[in-house]
Design a protein around this motif. Structure first.
Motif, mmCIF file in Angstrom:
data_model
loop_
_atom_site.group_PDB
_atom_site.id
_atom_site.type_symbol
_atom_site.label_atom_id
_atom_site.label_comp_id
_atom_site.label_asym_id
_atom_site.label_seq_id
_atom_site.Cartn_x
_atom_site.Cartn_y
_atom_site.Cartn_z
ATOM 1 N N ALA A 1 7.167 -5.544 -3.496
ATOM 2 C CA ALA A 1 6.470 -4.302 -3.839
ATOM 3 C C ALA A 1 7.273 -3.481 -4.853
ATOM 4 O O ALA A 1 6.708 -2.941 -5.814
ATOM 5 C CB ALA A 1 6.216 -3.480 -2.580
ATOM 6 N N LEU A 2 8.579 -3.374 -4.654
ATOM 7 C CA LEU A 2 9.414 -2.617 -5.590
ATOM 8 C C LEU A 2 9.448 -3.292 -6.953
ATOM 9 O O LEU A 2 9.395 -2.627 -7.996
ATOM 10 C CB LEU A 2 10.833 -2.482 -5.036
ATOM 11 N N VAL B 1 0.848 -1.202 0.000
ATOM 12 C CA VAL B 1 0.000 0.000 0.000
ATOM 13 C C VAL B 1 0.882 1.250 0.000
ATOM 14 O O VAL B 1 0.680 2.178 -0.785
ATOM 15 C CB VAL B 1 -0.941 0.010 1.224
ATOM 16 N N GLY B 2 1.869 1.272 0.898
ATOM 17 C CA GLY B 2 2.771 2.406 0.944
ATOM 18 C C GLY B 2 3.614 2.523 -0.308
ATOM 19 O O GLY B 2 3.912 3.627 -0.773
ATOM 20 N N VAL C 1 2.829 0.454 5.997
ATOM 21 C CA VAL C 1 2.607 1.545 5.032
ATOM 22 C C VAL C 1 3.833 2.457 4.970
ATOM 23 O O VAL C 1 4.286 2.843 3.880
ATOM 24 C CB VAL C 1 1.347 2.347 5.413
ATOM 25 N N LEU C 2 4.380 2.809 6.132
ATOM 26 C CA LEU C 2 5.559 3.678 6.149
ATOM 27 C C LEU C 2 6.783 2.981 5.562
ATOM 28 O O LEU C 2 7.629 3.621 4.922
ATOM 29 C CB LEU C 2 5.843 4.145 7.574
ATOM 30 N N THR C 3 6.885 1.664 5.754
ATOM 31 C CA THR C 3 7.974 0.912 5.124
ATOM 32 C C THR C 3 7.874 1.001 3.611
ATOM 33 O O THR C 3 8.877 1.223 2.914
ATOM 34 C CB THR C 3 7.941 -0.566 5.562
ATOM 35 N N LEU D 1 5.358 5.419 -4.227
ATOM 36 C CA LEU D 1 6.655 5.632 -4.863
ATOM 37 C C LEU D 1 6.515 6.011 -6.335
ATOM 38 O O LEU D 1 7.381 6.693 -6.891
ATOM 39 C CB LEU D 1 7.522 4.379 -4.731
ATOM 40 N N THR D 2 5.452 5.549 -6.972
ATOM 41 C CA THR D 2 5.252 5.858 -8.387
ATOM 42 C C THR D 2 4.225 6.969 -8.593
ATOM 43 O O THR D 2 3.979 7.371 -9.728
ATOM 44 C CB THR D 2 4.786 4.601 -9.152
#
Length: 247
Positions: A185-186, A87-88, A141-143, A92-93
């Motif tokens: 996630a990345l 979610v976090g 989320v912060l991670t 990034l995008t």
């Protein structure tokens, strides 16, 4: 072709970060993320910490003999801290990188200030059932947004009163799961390519060398003094990164 200057910067960063972890048992992701974000940018820094962070924290997660006890007690916290990373990572995008770098700076300032002040929060056992998932989701989320695994997850683990050995192992489990979730996630967001993956793998060697060096230093240096220097440094670096919020 990876620039030689980048190779040197990454190697020295993980040597230092590994040394910090060798002395005090934590700090490799935090130190490496803070330094690399200031030089290479947040998404790149998050990708580069994956292999060293996963390898060193997996060892920590498997050491201590308290794994089953930790999982039985903390599984709601750990599950939420893991599944909410994506979610976090969506930010990034979609969000301004300067805003996310500034958010990382704020987290570093808060984390450092709390440690320098010696502040301690206590969570009664009766409230763990609902506070655990809340802290876990917030941490996840912060991670995903910043690559930092420590706020507020580590503070929660300290607040529930785990014995020292169990606390160290619980942090290792949290960091290992968070690193794996962050890698997925990345990769899903297209922010993890072969070049970054190769460079992250190469960073494992200086990180391990730093840990060995840090373990030797541990016996000669006051851990209290070292922690004070570390958190003052992170506080200053956090202030530097928060400038992105106003730039």
């Amino acid at each position: 072709m990876i620039d030689s200057g980048v190779l040197v910067a990454v190697g020295l960063t993980f040597l230092l970060a590994g040394m910090v972890k060798g002395v005090i048992g934590l700090g490799l992701p935090t130190v490496s993320l803070a330094l690399l974000t200031a030089t290479l940018g947040l998404p790149q820094a998050m990708a580069l910490l994956l292999v060293p962070s996963f390898a060193t924290n997996l060892w920590q997660a498997l050491s201590g003999g308290n794994g089953r006890t930790i999982l039985r007690r903390l599984w709601p916290f750990l599950v939420m801290a893991t599944v909410t990373v994506w979610v976090g990572a969506l930010a990034l995008t979609r969000a301004d990188p300067a805003l996310l770098s500034g958010l990382l700076g704020v987290l570093l300032v808060v984390y450092s200030a709390i440690n320098l002040a010696g502040a301690r929060v206590t969570v009664p056992a009766a409230h763990e059932a609902w506070l655990g998932p809340v802290f876990g989701a917030t941490n996840g989320v912060l991670t995903g947004m910043t690559g930092s695994f420590v706020v507020p997850g580590v503070m929660y683990l300290q607040a529930i009163g785990l014995p020292r050995d169990m606390l160290v192992q619980a942090m290792g489990i949290l960091f290992t799961l968070s690193t794996a979730a962050l890698a997925l996630a990345l990769g899903g967001s297209g922010l993890l390519n072969a070049e970054l993956g190769t460079l992250s793998a190469a960073a494992l060697a200086p990180a391990l060398a730093g840990m060995v060096l840090g373990q030797k230093i541990r016996g000669r240096l006051s851990e209290t003094a070292f922690r004070r220097v570390l958190f003052v440094g992170l506080f200053i670096l956090g202030l530097y990164l928060t400038a992105d919020l106003f730039g």
